[in-house]
Scaffold this motif. Sequence first.
Motif, PDB file in Angstrom:
ATOM      1  N   VAL A 128     -22.440   5.569  -2.050  1.00 30.31           N
ATOM      2  CA  VAL A 128     -22.434   5.229  -0.634  1.00 30.31           C
ATOM      3  C   VAL A 128     -23.869   5.398  -0.140  1.00 30.31           C
ATOM      4  O   VAL A 128     -24.510   6.406  -0.440  1.00 30.31           O
ATOM      5  CB  VAL A 128     -21.490   6.149   0.167  1.00 30.31           C
ATOM      6  CG1 VAL A 128     -21.488   5.759   1.643  1.00 30.31           C
ATOM      7  CG2 VAL A 128     -20.080   6.078  -0.408  1.00 30.31           C
ATOM      8  N   PHE A 129     -24.377   4.412   0.591  1.00 27.19           N
ATOM      9  CA  PHE A 129     -25.779   4.489   1.005  1.00 27.19           C
ATOM     10  C   PHE A 129     -25.935   4.211   2.493  1.00 27.19           C
ATOM     11  O   PHE A 129     -25.108   3.550   3.116  1.00 27.19           O
ATOM     12  CB  PHE A 129     -26.651   3.511   0.203  1.00 27.19           C
ATOM     13  CG  PHE A 129     -26.296   2.057   0.395  1.00 27.19           C
ATOM     14  CD1 PHE A 129     -26.834   1.315   1.436  1.00 27.19           C
ATOM     15  CD2 PHE A 129     -25.417   1.424  -0.470  1.00 27.19           C
ATOM     16  CE1 PHE A 129     -26.512  -0.018   1.610  1.00 27.19           C
ATOM     17  CE2 PHE A 129     -25.076   0.092  -0.308  1.00 27.19           C
ATOM     18  CZ  PHE A 129     -25.630  -0.634   0.747  1.00 27.19           C
ATOM     19  N   ALA A 130     -26.999   4.751   3.039  1.00 30.02           N
ATOM     20  CA  ALA A 130     -27.410   4.462   4.414  1.00 30.02           C
ATOM     21  C   ALA A 130     -28.918   4.221   4.366  1.00 30.02           C
ATOM     22  O   ALA A 130     -29.712   5.123   4.630  1.00 30.02           O
ATOM     23  CB  ALA A 130     -27.065   5.622   5.340  1.00 30.02           C
ATOM     24  N   GLN A 131     -29.288   3.006   3.973  1.00 25.32           N
ATOM     25  CA  GLN A 131     -30.683   2.650   3.770  1.00 25.32           C
ATOM     26  C   GLN A 131     -30.904   1.218   4.225  1.00 25.32           C
ATOM     27  O   GLN A 131     -30.385   0.281   3.624  1.00 25.32           O
ATOM     28  CB  GLN A 131     -31.056   2.754   2.286  1.00 25.32           C
ATOM     29  CG  GLN A 131     -31.356   4.168   1.817  1.00 25.32           C
ATOM     30  CD  GLN A 131     -32.777   4.572   2.140  1.00 25.32           C
ATOM     31  OE1 GLN A 131     -33.639   3.737   2.379  1.00 25.32           O
ATOM     32  NE2 GLN A 131     -33.030   5.869   2.155  1.00 25.32           N
ATOM     33  N   GLU A 132     -31.672   1.035   5.291  1.00 28.61           N
ATOM     34  CA  GLU A 132     -31.875  -0.331   5.771  1.00 28.61           C
ATOM     35  C   GLU A 132     -32.738  -1.145   4.819  1.00 28.61           C
ATOM     36  O   GLU A 132     -32.721  -2.378   4.856  1.00 28.61           O
ATOM     37  CB  GLU A 132     -32.489  -0.311   7.168  1.00 28.61           C
ATOM     38  CG  GLU A 132     -33.844   0.347   7.267  1.00 28.61           C
ATOM     39  CD  GLU A 132     -34.357   0.374   8.695  1.00 28.61           C
ATOM     40  OE1 GLU A 132     -35.521   0.009   8.893  1.00 28.61           O
ATOM     41  OE2 GLU A 132     -33.580   0.740   9.591  1.00 28.61           O
ATOM     42  N   GLN A 133     -33.499  -0.467   3.930  1.00 28.73           N
ATOM     43  CA  GLN A 133     -34.252  -1.213   2.924  1.00 28.73           C
ATOM     44  C   GLN A 133     -33.342  -1.713   1.800  1.00 28.73           C
ATOM     45  O   GLN A 133     -33.598  -2.765   1.202  1.00 28.73           O
ATOM     46  CB  GLN A 133     -35.362  -0.333   2.315  1.00 28.73           C
ATOM     47  CG  GLN A 133     -36.436   0.085   3.291  1.00 28.73           C
ATOM     48  CD  GLN A 133     -36.093   1.377   4.023  1.00 28.73           C
ATOM     49  OE1 GLN A 133     -34.991   1.895   3.887  1.00 28.73           O
ATOM     50  NE2 GLN A 133     -37.031   1.885   4.803  1.00 28.73           N
ATOM     51  N   LEU A 134     -32.282  -0.957   1.493  1.00 22.25           N
ATOM     52  CA  LEU A 134     -31.386  -1.333   0.401  1.00 22.25           C
ATOM     53  C   LEU A 134     -30.335  -2.338   0.842  1.00 22.25           C
ATOM     54  O   LEU A 134     -29.924  -3.198   0.048  1.00 22.25           O
ATOM     55  CB  LEU A 134     -30.707  -0.074  -0.146  1.00 22.25           C
ATOM     56  CG  LEU A 134     -29.734  -0.253  -1.311  1.00 22.25           C
ATOM     57  CD1 LEU A 134     -30.437  -0.894  -2.504  1.00 22.25           C
ATOM     58  CD2 LEU A 134     -29.130   1.093  -1.713  1.00 22.25           C
ATOM     59  N   GLY A 135     -29.895  -2.253   2.094  1.00 22.63           N
ATOM     60  CA  GLY A 135     -28.829  -3.131   2.575  1.00 22.63           C
ATOM     61  C   GLY A 135     -29.079  -4.603   2.305  1.00 22.63           C
ATOM     62  O   GLY A 135     -28.211  -5.291   1.735  1.00 22.63           O
TER      63      GLY A 135
END
Length: 349
Positions: free
Chosen positions: A218-225
């Motif tokens: 689960v991620f919270a990364q605007e670069q990865l999204g």
Amino acid sequence: MNDPSIEQLLQQFGLSDKEIDTYLAILEQGEAKASVIADEADVSKRHVYSVAETLADRGFVEVNDHVVPTTIRAHPPESVVDTLADGLEKMEPALESRFSQAAPRSESFEVVKSRVTVLKRVAELLGRAEGEVMLAIPHRLLDDIATELRDAIERDVLVVLLVTGADPDDDLALDGLASVARVWGQPTPTILTVDRELGLVAPPEMLSRANNAAQAIVFAQEQLGPVIVGSFLGNYFPMATERYATEPEPLPTTYHDFRHAVLQAALHIRTGSAVHARVTGRPLHGEDGPAELDGVVVDVRQSLLEPTNSSFPVENTLIIETDHGTYNAGGQGAFVEDFEASTVELKLV
């Protein structure tokens, strides 16, 4: 394994020191009278009877009180281990439920090891969606998050849904669950992105087989999204068959999610309607370009709705004819278009 290690392990299952000594004495005798066990464990005969009842309730021993004198017989170790393992398995769902409630939310990444928690995270993230959702999920799990998908649609969120592991010819009830939905018979990773910055990726086997070692992220990364969005639209969505597309929305409407505006423009144009767009944002190739585009949408390039006409999978472009020329507008992160849009107001001409 030596005795101290056995004692430490039995302590983990809640046995006291005297209970452990008594149980080990019973094991060594196999079956014996309470007086013999008391001598071996260096405890009182009364204590042996008390401990034996507790051990019997937990499946460690059997108290034969139908004979005189009473004897206590140890169950085979294999049977005891099976009983303990069965208890731990039954305990897992309750532990997972409590663990899920306490799992950290502030971390950029979270490793998830349980199918139950994966579904909880999908539901939680869907509940946080404000603009856009991309979701690939096995068909058999669709009902588990159907309520959250309907709620997202009710909030005017763009929902791009890929249902996997189902026959495209099957009769699937997808109305109200998505803006656009496709079906693919192959298993794929479970993929979720929310507003281009939150999401989840889980390997196929994690949601299809119990007791496997697979893990989800689960991620919270605007670069990865955007990277995950690109993989979803480029590698998986094009392979599937379109099964549902929403009806055109009433206009005028202002969109903060550019892909949503592109989809609605395409839907209206296909019905023969002329669509006017007022786009705010910034020019990409020169500071002297317009800060706003105002004109008729003469073409749309997109990859969400069949037939697609984009030149690459993530291309979503409005081609707008204004009084000052014709411009290509893209969404957040646009790089090949003339204009990067922040908001789009669509209305019928």
